[in-house]
Design an enzyme around this catalytic site. Structure first.
Site, PDB file in Angstrom:
ATOM      1  N   ASP A  81       0.835  -1.200   0.000  1.00 51.67           N
ATOM      2  CA  ASP A  81       0.000   0.000   0.000  1.00 51.67           C
ATOM      3  C   ASP A  81       0.870   1.250   0.000  1.00 51.67           C
ATOM      4  O   ASP A  81       2.022   1.244   0.448  1.00 51.67           O
ATOM      5  CB  ASP A  81      -0.956   0.017   1.191  1.00 51.67           C
ATOM      6  CG  ASP A  81      -0.248   0.025   2.535  1.00 51.67           C
ATOM      7  OD1 ASP A  81       0.706  -0.757   2.708  1.00 51.67           O
ATOM      8  OD2 ASP A  81      -0.641   0.810   3.418  1.00 51.67           O
ATOM      9  N   GLU A 141      -0.138  -0.868   5.871  1.00 52.19           N
ATOM     10  CA  GLU A 141       0.968  -0.426   6.721  1.00 52.19           C
ATOM     11  C   GLU A 141       0.926   1.074   6.893  1.00 52.19           C
ATOM     12  O   GLU A 141       1.215   1.591   7.968  1.00 52.19           O
ATOM     13  CB  GLU A 141       2.313  -0.851   6.121  1.00 52.19           C
ATOM     14  CG  GLU A 141       3.499  -0.717   7.076  1.00 52.19           C
ATOM     15  CD  GLU A 141       4.140   0.674   7.071  1.00 52.19           C
ATOM     16  OE1 GLU A 141       4.959   0.946   7.967  1.00 52.19           O
ATOM     17  OE2 GLU A 141       3.829   1.474   6.172  1.00 52.19           O
TER      18      GLU A 141
END
Length: 383
Positions: A81, A141
């Site tokens: 991400d 994250e």
């Protein structure tokens, strides 16, 4: 398939937290001989790929993985991400562009470049001894991280598949590739302190108890104070005030209370309990309420550990640089590995453009990082 080609493909997926956008299907296609585990909640997706190389002929892979004779299990970990790109890029942030020796795109440094390098290294790894190699990836994250790496590690614990060692490919380097390895991270404690007073008219101060006056008397003992002396790898733990609020916005009313929001980034020498004791001592006999919440715990991997030593050796061999071992920076998913007793360090590309417009990574860095990661795999498998 080299690190550059893989990284270009990874950047093309607009995986803004927690969107996965199908990127895991591409990654799985690269590793047809690896077994797959997937989990996730609340829109977060996590992928775990693993393979036991050279298992004993009289053991099935699943059975062998649960026995006392199981081989060293090493894991590459990271996140796919990225943060939103924003505007004013010179090119589409999700259409990778190569220009003057750099690859441009959102996530080039944080951390699709690192992921691309370790995926490529894993594809080229061919050990001659029993070895368990795994890859753990999450789509959360940059966000809360509640259902990301932490959740996957809990699932792996249930299946007796926790790794012995791990490298998280965070962009750790400052000026040149190889100048920094994170062998730990500071913990983080968030706090809210409310000093109480008596609201009143400013013309009658004798009838008021202004909590701002109270704050002024103890502020030097709170704001910016070092909570310990640190050590070789940790800076001193420091209490930092991030927000102050008092009053109603009027100029003739004293406030009933003042609210102080603060954070303490701390080493192993400071805990939530020791911070609470310190503040209770400073605020003794004052009217207040205090809330403390630990959002992450500090950890450190020994500087002489096998993983650290092998990584240092390969950085010196490939990058001709001696890395500085440190714990600087914010929190990362490495803390979740450490919480399970896993030997973990962080190493990746230069971080000068992370989260920035026109994020980029050097093509040479990708090439060298892939070589470092492959060297680590070979070094651990031969140990």
């Amino acid at each position: 398939m080299d690190a550059l080609e893989i990284t270009q493909k990874l950047i093309s997926y607009p995986t803004i937290t927690p969107k996965e956008c199908g990127i895991f299907e591409y990654i799985k296609s690269l590793f047809p001989h690896f077994k797959t585990l997937e989990c996730g909640e609340n829109g977060v997706k996590n992928l775990f790929l693993y393979r036991i190389f050279n298992p004993p002929k009289d053991h099935a892979e699943e059975k062998h993985a649960k026995e006392n004779t199981k081989p060293l299990h090493f894991c590459f970990a990271g996140h796919i991400d990225v943060v939103p790109p924003g505007n004013h890029w010179q090119s589409d942030p999700f259409k990778p562009v190569i220009k003057e020796g750099f690859l441009y795109g959102r996530g080039a440094q944080d951390m699709k470049g690192g992921v691309g390098a370790f995926l490529s290294a894993s594809l080229n790894f061919n050990p001659k001894t029993p070895f368990l190699l795994s890859i753990l990836l999450t789509s959360d994250e940059e966000g809360p991280g509640i259902f990301g790496t932490r959740l996957m590690l809990e699932k792996l614990k249930e299946k007796d598949l926790l790794p012995h060692m791990a490298i998280v490919a965070e962009p750790t380097c400052e000026k040149v590739l190889g100048d920094s390895i994170k062998i730990g991270r500071r913990g983080s404690i968030n706090g809210k302190l409310i000093l109480k007073g008596v609201q009143g008219h400013v013309a009658y101060p004798q009838k008021c108890q202004n909590p701002i006056d109270t704050l002024a008397s103890v502020l030097p003992l709170i704001s910016g104070v070092n909570l310990d002396n640190g050590d070789e790898y940790f800076d001193p733990s420091k209490l930092v005030i991030t927000n102050l609020h008092a009053g109603l916005g009027a100029n003739n009313i004293t406030p009933a209370s003042v609210e102080i929001i603060f954070n303490a980034r701390h080493s192993l020498k400071t805990t939530k309990e020791s911070l609470k004791e310190y503040l209770e001592k400073v605020l003794k006999d004052l009217p207040y309420t205090l809330e403390l919440e630990s959002s992450s715990s500090p950890f450190i991997t020994a500087s002489h550990s096998k993983l650290t030593s092998v990584l240092k050796e390969n950085i010196l061999k490939t990058c001709h640089t001696t890395p500085l071992l440190n714990t600087k920076g914010g929190t990362s998913d490495a803390r979740f590995f450490s919480a399970h007793g896993i030997e973990v360090v962080e190493f990746g590309v230069i971080n000068d453009r992370i989260h920035a417009i026109d994020e980029r990574v050097s093509l040479k860095e990708l090439e060298l990082l892939e070589k470092v990661f492959l060297g680590v795999l070979e070094g651990l498998s031969e140990a």
